[in-house]
Design a protein around this motif. Structure first.
Motif, PDB file in Angstrom:
ATOM      1  N   ASN A   3       0.858  -1.177   0.000  1.00 43.73           N
ATOM      2  CA  ASN A   3       0.000   0.000   0.000  1.00 43.73           C
ATOM      3  C   ASN A   3       0.901   1.236   0.000  1.00 43.73           C
ATOM      4  O   ASN A   3       1.629   1.482   0.952  1.00 43.73           O
ATOM      5  N   ARG A  35      -2.778   3.636  -2.220  1.00 44.65           N
ATOM      6  CA  ARG A  35      -2.963   2.971  -3.515  1.00 44.65           C
ATOM      7  C   ARG A  35      -2.181   1.661  -3.513  1.00 44.65           C
ATOM      8  O   ARG A  35      -0.991   1.633  -3.167  1.00 44.65           O
ATOM      9  N   GLU A  87      -0.120  -1.337  -4.937  1.00 45.58           N
ATOM     10  CA  GLU A  87       0.799  -1.542  -6.046  1.00 45.58           C
ATOM     11  C   GLU A  87       1.443  -2.918  -5.917  1.00 45.58           C
ATOM     12  O   GLU A  87       1.500  -3.500  -4.831  1.00 45.58           O
ATOM     13  N   SER A 105      -1.652  -2.421 -12.555  1.00 44.10           N
ATOM     14  CA  SER A 105      -1.872  -1.712 -11.297  1.00 44.10           C
ATOM     15  C   SER A 105      -3.276  -1.976 -10.789  1.00 44.10           C
ATOM     16  O   SER A 105      -4.170  -2.360 -11.547  1.00 44.10           O
ATOM     17  N   LEU A 107      -6.630  -0.543  -9.375  1.00 41.03           N
ATOM     18  CA  LEU A 107      -7.397   0.697  -9.376  1.00 41.03           C
ATOM     19  C   LEU A 107      -8.387   0.769  -8.229  1.00 41.03           C
ATOM     20  O   LEU A 107      -8.611   1.842  -7.658  1.00 41.03           O
ATOM     21  N   ALA A 108      -9.018  -0.361  -7.895  1.00 43.41           N
ATOM     22  CA  ALA A 108     -10.034  -0.353  -6.840  1.00 43.41           C
ATOM     23  C   ALA A 108     -10.178  -1.740  -6.263  1.00 43.41           C
ATOM     24  O   ALA A 108      -9.991  -2.748  -6.953  1.00 43.41           O
TER      25      ALA A 108
END
Length: 655
Positions: A486, A490, A492, A500, A502-503
């Motif tokens: 995190n 976000r 990664e 990546s 996104l949600a």
């Protein structure tokens, strides 16, 4: 008229026959064993009767009488090609849905069948002793009891093993040999005959894509045949059917080697792959079976064949582990309701897949205006399809439909052996890695949300941002160690460059793959996860990142390769054995596997007991290092006499 029909079978074929009965207004009776009490076919019938075994003639006939049935349909497998069963049904005053017992008897004996059809002008394979040879059970079928022999050195042991398996599977240990044509095609012809002497030839099917001599992909019509070959196949099928005055639905099977045609066998029952013929003709073959049994007459000619249909068999098995049968409770099962797609299934969400019966759980069939359209529709259906809870061959089926040789129609019975490594390799591609990443981050959020304190912390990631967390999963024989972190809220992952996150929420993960947005549905199951994304459905099994040393098994341990029943133990504690000597035989879902000694040694401990049910990974025996002072051993002299196994694990279908 038939008013109430008992189906002496189970699973998808029982449900399929019930479907026709409902359309025709015929009441239905199911039979079931203790392990099938909650099976879908039981609840779908009007009434059901418990029996001890699907192979017990007296109990099935008694069940029909108790339920008030006036007819019995045998389905396929079990007693469907048992002449004694047909005679018992008729002797009880019931209607038998199938050919005459005499026809079943003649064609059920593979040696006698070849003599009968040869006399009718149908070409057959000779029984010469040039290698390679195929050993077959005279009373067998469906790939059970077969052995391929490539040299005289292994002929005797292969014959003994085939005879033993044939006796166990069919109650008859008679075997015979014929030349083995590994690159021939397996093509069959559907026939229907009535009691008035009329025989229909209802098109042909290709069934060449097989594993262990058992079909997994079938299609109609058979692609790429020349007109003379197709005409000859139909002519020979008619001759075979007429030779036994055939009535009802049956299939005549051939090997096609270029322009050469050889009779294989005649199956005196409905075939597993009958839906592809129904799709291209518009016929209901079960309805015609019932009509013929009632004395109905076939019209002058069958309907023409139009379009193309393909069927795949969905098995609860692991192709990456020598197709070993798999068990478990199905958590999700859905192949949609697309037009021109048919799903004949013996399972649904919640069904328990056990060790007792065949590993096939469903068939998925597509129909198109041509072969390309049928392939595309079926491939898309398999991509969208969901099966969670038990390992299946779904990934392998998807790979077959994408294979350039299959798409081009270049099929033969050795295609799977040649392409299997490549097909299994599809389980390690980019799409699977993305699904594994979705599983990892989705599981992490779900784990965080389940804690009362962590639930108040967004994503609940560890507070050392420079160090990734790792979740390990196993899928299709490969292990994936997924790293993620995190960074500023976000998620990664350096594990999959260019992708990546996104949600993430409780059951959905959205990934960005080089600018392409993809959505994955993630359901956490213990340490693993069920994932469904744009490229298909996956069951990821959780794997501990750090293994407990106490969990390691002793050196020389012989582990159960599949969940199953111990049916034979060839050694005792203290026996000296040589590498390759048979130790234990397991049976599950009509398949037997012989586990052999991995090296020379002494049976130090033996946990395998005949009749014991074991789980995959259970230790069955421990082979300790040999006594250095002992004389060298060979597999033939070590331990009790038993057929030598050709590999560490040898697999064959049983019954």
């Amino acid at each position: 008229m038939i008013r109430k029909l008992l189906v002496a079978n189970r699973g998808e074929i029982a449900r399929r026959i019930f479907r026709t009965c409902r359309r025709l207004g015929i009441a239905t009776v199911a039979v079931f064993t203790a392990s099938d009490e909650l099976a879908p076919h039981v609840s779908e019938a009007d009434v059901a009767v418990r029996i001890d075994s699907y192979l017990t003639v007296d109990q099935i006939v008694a069940a029909a009488r108790a339920a008030g049935a006036d007819a019995i349909h045998p389905g396929y497998g079990f007693l469907s090609e048992n002449a004694g069963f047909a005679r018992a049904v008729l002797g009880a005053g019931l209607i038998w849905i199938g050919p005459a017992a005499d026809a079943i008897e003649v064609m059920g004996d593979k040696i006698q069948a070849k003599k009968v059809v040869s006399a009718a002008g149908v070409p057959v394979l000779g029984g010469d002793q040039s290698f390679p040879l195929l050993i077959k059970a005279a009373a067998g079928g469906g790939g059970r009891g077969m052995r391929v022999v490539t040299s005289a050195d292994t002929l005797r042991s292969a014959m003994l093993a085939a005879e033993a398996e044939a006796q166990s599977a069919f109650g008859d240990g008679t075997v015979f040999t014929e030349p083995y044509l590994p690159n021939a095609r397996h093509v069959e012809v559907q026939v229907l005959g009535d009691a008035h002497g009329r025989i229909w030839i209802v098109g042909d099917r290709d069934c060449s894509v097989q594993r262990r001599h058992q079909k997994i992909v079938e299609e109609a019509p058979a692609p790429g045949l020349t007109d003379p070959v197709r005409s000859a196949l139909h002519r020979h099928a008619r001759a075979a059917a007429e030779a036994v005055d055939y009535q009802g639905a049956g299939t005549v099977e051939f090997l096609v080697d270029g322009e050469r045609i050889f009779f294989l066998e005649m199956n005196t029952r409905l075939q597993v792959e009958h839906p592809v013929t129904e799709a291209v003709t518009g016929l209901d073959l079960v309805a015609w079976q019932l009509a013929i049994a009632e004395g109905g007459e076939l019209p002058a000619a069958p309907p023409p064949v139009t379009g193309h249909a393909i069927e795949v068999r969905l098995y609860a098995e692991d192709p990456a582990r020598d197709f070993t049968p798999q068990t478990g409770r199905i958590r999700a099962f859905d192949f949609g309701t697309a037009p021109d797609v048919r799903v004949d299934s013996g399972v649904e969400a919640g069904t328990e897949v056990g060790i007792h019966y065949d590993a096939m759980i469903s068939k998925i069939i597509s129909f198109g205006t041509d072969r390309s359209a049928a392939i595309r529709l079926l491939a898309d259906t398999l991509r969208r399809g969901v099966v969670h809870g038990v390992t299946t061959n779904l990934g392998l089926l998807r790979a077959i439909l994408a294979d350039e040789d299959f798409v081009a129609g270049r099929v033969d019975t050795a295609l799977l052996d040649r392409r299997l490594t490549a097909w299994l390799g599809a389980g390690e591609d980019h799409a699977v890695r993305k699904a594994a990443l979705a599983a990892a981050v989705g599981s992490a959020v779900r784990t965080a949300a389940s804690g009362s304190v962590q639930a108040r912390i967004p994503a609940a990631w560890r507070n050392v941002p420079s160090r990734e967390r790792v979740r390990a999963y196993r899928y299709a024989g490969a292990t994936f160690e997924v790293g993620y972190l995190n960074r500023g809220g976000r998620l990664e992952s350096s594990w999959l460059p260019g992708v990546s996150v996104l949600a993430v929420d409780a059951d959905r993960v959205v990934l960005d793959d080089h600018g392409v947005r993809e959505s994955y549905r993630v359901t956490v199951v213990g340490d693993g996860a069920d994932v469904h994304g744009p490229d298909g459905a996956y069951d990821f099994e959780g794997v501990p990142v750090f293994t407990d040393p106490a969990a390691n098994v002793a050196a020389g341990s012989l582990l159960a390769s599949m969940p199953g029943l111990v049916v034979a133990v060839h050694v005792a504690e203290g026996d000296q054995v040589a590498a390759g000597a048979p130790i234990v035989v397991l049976e599950a879902m009509k398949m037997q596997q012989t586990l052999v000694a991995p090296g020379d040694g002494v049976v130090g401990s033996l946990a395998a007991v005949v009749g014991r049910q074991v789980a995959a990974g259970d230790v069955l025996a421990v082979i300790s290092p040999p006594d250095r002072d002992a004389a060298p051993l060979d597999a033939a002299s070590a331990g009790p006499a038993a057929p030598a196994a050709p590999a560490v694990i040898s697999s064959e279908e049983s019954t």
